[in-house]
Structures are given as C-alpha cells and as structure tokens.
Enzyme design. Sequence first.
Site, PDB file in Angstrom:
ATOM      1  N   GLU A  58       0.837  -1.212   0.000  1.00 29.71           N
ATOM      2  CA  GLU A  58       0.000   0.000   0.000  1.00 29.71           C
ATOM      3  C   GLU A  58       0.869   1.257   0.000  1.00 29.71           C
ATOM      4  O   GLU A  58       0.577   2.235  -0.694  1.00 29.71           O
ATOM      5  CB  GLU A  58      -0.927  -0.009   1.220  1.00 29.71           C
ATOM      6  N   GLU A  95      -3.810 -10.085   3.946  1.00 25.79           N
ATOM      7  CA  GLU A  95      -4.841  -9.626   4.884  1.00 25.79           C
ATOM      8  C   GLU A  95      -5.916 -10.684   5.120  1.00 25.79           C
ATOM      9  O   GLU A  95      -6.362 -10.893   6.247  1.00 25.79           O
ATOM     10  CB  GLU A  95      -5.487  -8.326   4.369  1.00 25.79           C
TER      11      GLU A  95
HETATM   12  C1  1HE Z   1       6.588  -8.804  12.061  1.00 24.20           C
HETATM   13  C2  1HE Z   1       5.907  -8.619  10.844  1.00 24.20           C
HETATM   14  C3  1HE Z   1       4.750  -7.779  10.860  1.00 24.20           C
HETATM   15  C4  1HE Z   1       7.595  -9.912  10.466  1.00 24.20           C
HETATM   16  N1  1HE Z   1       4.373  -7.235  12.041  1.00 24.20           N
HETATM   17  N2  1HE Z   1       6.177  -8.248  13.201  1.00 24.20           N
HETATM   18  N3  1HE Z   1       1.924  -8.612   7.105  1.00 24.20           N
HETATM   19  C5  1HE Z   1       2.102  -9.938   7.051  1.00 24.20           C
HETATM   20  O1  1HE Z   1       1.205 -10.727   7.272  1.00 24.20           O
HETATM   21  C6  1HE Z   1       3.507 -10.407   6.782  1.00 24.20           C
HETATM   22  C7  1HE Z   1       4.063 -11.141   7.968  1.00 24.20           C
HETATM   23  N4  1HE Z   1       5.481 -11.430   7.783  1.00 24.20           N
HETATM   24  C8  1HE Z   1       5.930 -12.492   7.044  1.00 24.20           C
HETATM   25  O2  1HE Z   1       5.197 -13.205   6.398  1.00 24.20           O
HETATM   26  C9  1HE Z   1       7.417 -12.721   7.062  1.00 24.20           C
HETATM   27  O3  1HE Z   1       7.949 -12.094   8.225  1.00 24.20           O
HETATM   28  C10 1HE Z   1       8.164 -12.178   5.817  1.00 24.20           C
HETATM   29  C11 1HE Z   1       7.817 -13.068   4.585  1.00 24.20           C
HETATM   30  C12 1HE Z   1       7.820 -10.736   5.513  1.00 24.20           C
HETATM   31  C13 1HE Z   1       9.702 -12.263   6.065  1.00 24.20           C
HETATM   32  O4  1HE Z   1      10.064 -13.565   6.458  1.00 24.20           O
HETATM   33  P1  1HE Z   1      11.442 -13.792   7.242  1.00 24.20           P
HETATM   34  O5  1HE Z   1      11.626 -15.287   7.375  1.00 24.20           O
HETATM   35  O6  1HE Z   1      12.524 -13.023   6.598  1.00 24.20           O
HETATM   36  O7  1HE Z   1      11.224 -13.118   8.708  1.00 24.20           O
HETATM   37  P2  1HE Z   1      10.441 -13.696  10.002  1.00 24.20           P
HETATM   38  O8  1HE Z   1      11.325 -14.687  10.694  1.00 24.20           O
HETATM   39  O9  1HE Z   1       9.082 -14.150   9.639  1.00 24.20           O
HETATM   40  O10 1HE Z   1      10.247 -12.378  10.883  1.00 24.20           O
HETATM   41  C14 1HE Z   1      11.310 -11.790  11.610  1.00 24.20           C
HETATM   42  C15 1HE Z   1      10.709 -11.036  12.764  1.00 24.20           C
HETATM   43  O11 1HE Z   1       9.909  -9.966  12.253  1.00 24.20           O
HETATM   44  C16 1HE Z   1       9.789 -11.879  13.623  1.00 24.20           C
HETATM   45  O12 1HE Z   1       9.883 -11.375  14.944  1.00 24.20           O
HETATM   46  P3  1HE Z   1      10.787 -12.094  16.072  1.00 24.20           P
HETATM   47  O13 1HE Z   1      10.572 -11.241  17.287  1.00 24.20           O
HETATM   48  O14 1HE Z   1      10.265 -13.495  16.177  1.00 24.20           O
HETATM   49  O15 1HE Z   1      12.186 -12.042  15.549  1.00 24.20           O
HETATM   50  C17 1HE Z   1       8.432 -11.562  13.073  1.00 24.20           C
HETATM   51  O16 1HE Z   1       7.392 -11.764  14.016  1.00 24.20           O
HETATM   52  C18 1HE Z   1       8.587 -10.081  12.782  1.00 24.20           C
HETATM   53  N5  1HE Z   1       7.629  -9.614  11.781  1.00 24.20           N
HETATM   54  N6  1HE Z   1       6.548  -9.301   9.877  1.00 24.20           N
HETATM   55  C19 1HE Z   1       5.089  -7.480  13.175  1.00 24.20           C
HETATM   56  N7  1HE Z   1       4.045  -7.528   9.770  1.00 24.20           N
HETATM   57  C20 1HE Z   1      -3.123  -0.599   7.139  1.00 24.20           C
HETATM   58  S1  1HE Z   1      -3.652  -2.161   6.928  1.00 24.20           S
HETATM   59  C21 1HE Z   1      -2.355  -3.072   6.283  1.00 24.20           C
HETATM   60  C22 1HE Z   1      -2.632  -4.527   6.502  1.00 24.20           C
HETATM   61  C23 1HE Z   1      -1.396  -5.342   6.399  1.00 24.20           C
HETATM   62  O17 1HE Z   1      -0.314  -4.871   6.181  1.00 24.20           O
HETATM   63  S2  1HE Z   1      -1.640  -7.022   6.597  1.00 24.20           S
HETATM   64  C24 1HE Z   1      -0.123  -7.749   6.249  1.00 24.20           C
HETATM   65  C25 1HE Z   1       0.704  -7.951   7.472  1.00 24.20           C
END
Ligand code: 1HE
Length: 262
Positions: free
Chosen positions: A114, A134
Amino acid sequence: MGETAETPLRVETDGDVAILTLNRPQKRNALSDTLIEALADAVEAAQRNSRAVVICGAGEHFSAGLDLAEHAERSPIEGVHHSRRWHAVFEKLEHGAIPVFSALHGAVVGGGLELAAATHVRVADESAFFALPEGTRGIFVGGGGSVRVARLMGVARMTDMMLTGRSVGAAQAEAWNLCQYVVPEGEARAKAVELAKKAAGNAEMSNYAILNALPRIADMARGDGLFVESFVSAMTATSPEAEERLRAFLDKRAAKVARPGQ
Ligand code: 1HE
C-alpha cells in the site's frame, strides 16, 4: 545495521534527492505507528528541502506491512483512526509537490505494498515478491490499497491475491502494473535514485501538475478531464521556467529526446 528507538526511518540526502530508508530490519520493516509518523515528518521536510524522494527498506525486505503486534491491541474505533492516519500520510506523499520513487526488494507485503502504491514510480529488483495476506490474517487492507492497488492491477487480481494469499514475483508484478521497472537483485535503490535525479531536474510546475492533475483527471469523466487538462496545460506552458526551457530547445541548448536504451 541495528534498529534503535530513534531511527525507525533513516533520512539521507543525495543532491536534490531525499532518501528515506525504512529501518526496522529485524521486524522486516513492519510499519509501526512510530515509523508512520517518522515517515510523515520526513516527507513534509523533503517537500520543503528536496526535489524528489526515494523510499527503500533496510535488510532483506522492503516491508512486511502493518506491525501486527501493535494492531492486535486496537479497538474498532482505534482501527478506524489508525487507517485514516495512514490515508492522510500516504495522501501527502502521493499528491505532494515532489515525485516519490520506491525501491522494492524482498517482501512488498500488505501495508508495504500500500505504501509502494502511493509512490509515483516503483522500481523492483528480482528478489521482490508482492502479496496481500490480509485475508489470511483476518483483516482487510487499510492503507489505501482497495483504492490504489486495485486501480493499478485491477480488482480481479487484487481479489485473487487477498482471497488466496497468492504471492507474485517481480516480472509478474511488472506485467500487472504493480511496478514500472525490474532490475537485477541489489540494484533497485541505485536505479530509483538515478530516476529521482532525472525527475528532480524537471520544471517544478510540470512535476506538480504531473503528480496532482494526472491522477485527478484519471478519476474524472472524459469531458471534465479534457477541460481541466487545457487549463493545467496553459498554466504550465506560460510559466517563466517553461518559456526558458522551450527557448533553450529552439536555440539548440537543450538535450534532444533520447532513443530507448541511450
Ligand atoms: C513482524 C511482521 C509484521 C515480520 N508485524 N512483526 N503482514 C504480514 O502478514 C507479513 C508477515 N510477515 C511475514 O510473512 C514474514 O515475516 C516475511 C515473509 C515478511 C519475512 O520472512 P522472514 O523469514 O525473513 O522473517 P520472520 O522470521 O518471519 O520475521 C522476523 C521477525 O519480524 C519476527 O519477529 P521475532 O521477534 O520473532 O524475531 C516476526 O514476528 C517479525 N515480523 N513481519 C510485526 N508484519 C493498514 S492495513 C495493512 C494490513 C497489512 O499490512 S496485513 C499484512 C501484514
């Protein structure tokens, strides 16, 4: 490079170009409230002090979108205010005074897409992947995606991505109009800066008209759009900068249009 509480967004300048780096690599540049506010401040400062902006991400990804840890705790009305704040910040970026380029790599996901959609030119490297998870997270787009992303690639493709969690690569994204350039891995930022410098050299009034008149005209009925175009056209063409640039071409002091690839 580590995140500190002070630097969720790194701000640098390269000549006339402000380079804003989303800087929460250990959270995959998830868009926290603090980061969104830092972005708002930096965009406002850039509109005063620079002639173009590049937005990119630190680490392996552009942005994992909304910070899900923060979002889990919002009440319904807080959710509305949160979404409206993103709209206001992205609107400032999209219909501001200077062009904004995004350099995309790794995840360009949810709110990250976005944000990218609110920039004017998207440069993706071959590692970039685009998704709208989402639906799988039990939420909806809230950062303008139903308007901007849907207009870029079409409602059917967006519906598919949101329903099925489909992830698309850079080449597919270019074919679907989600990005305008695809470059080799690691080169998106350099390409975006190069393009931003070109745009920064345009007449201020032309850039303003391109950013503000074009998208509004696209939303108008054809007759209204053509009418508004005539006024914008006359306004820009009679500005002193335009007169000088037109004269420079006629006097053979200005560059010719380049052939593709030159
Ligand atoms: C996060 C977030 C996040 C990672 N909010 N903490 N977005 C999503 O649903 C995407 C969610 N993220 C993923 O699917 C993956 O993290 C990725 C594909 C982007 C990257 O994978 P990777 O293997 O490089 O990283 P990871 O091991 O999944 O994440 C590393 C850390 O970042 C981990 O935290 P940790 O404390 O365990 O190290 C994750 O929890 C954290 N992390 N993404 C919070 N999004 C205005 S409305 C908009 C609506 C949306 O955007 S919905 C989509 C949300």
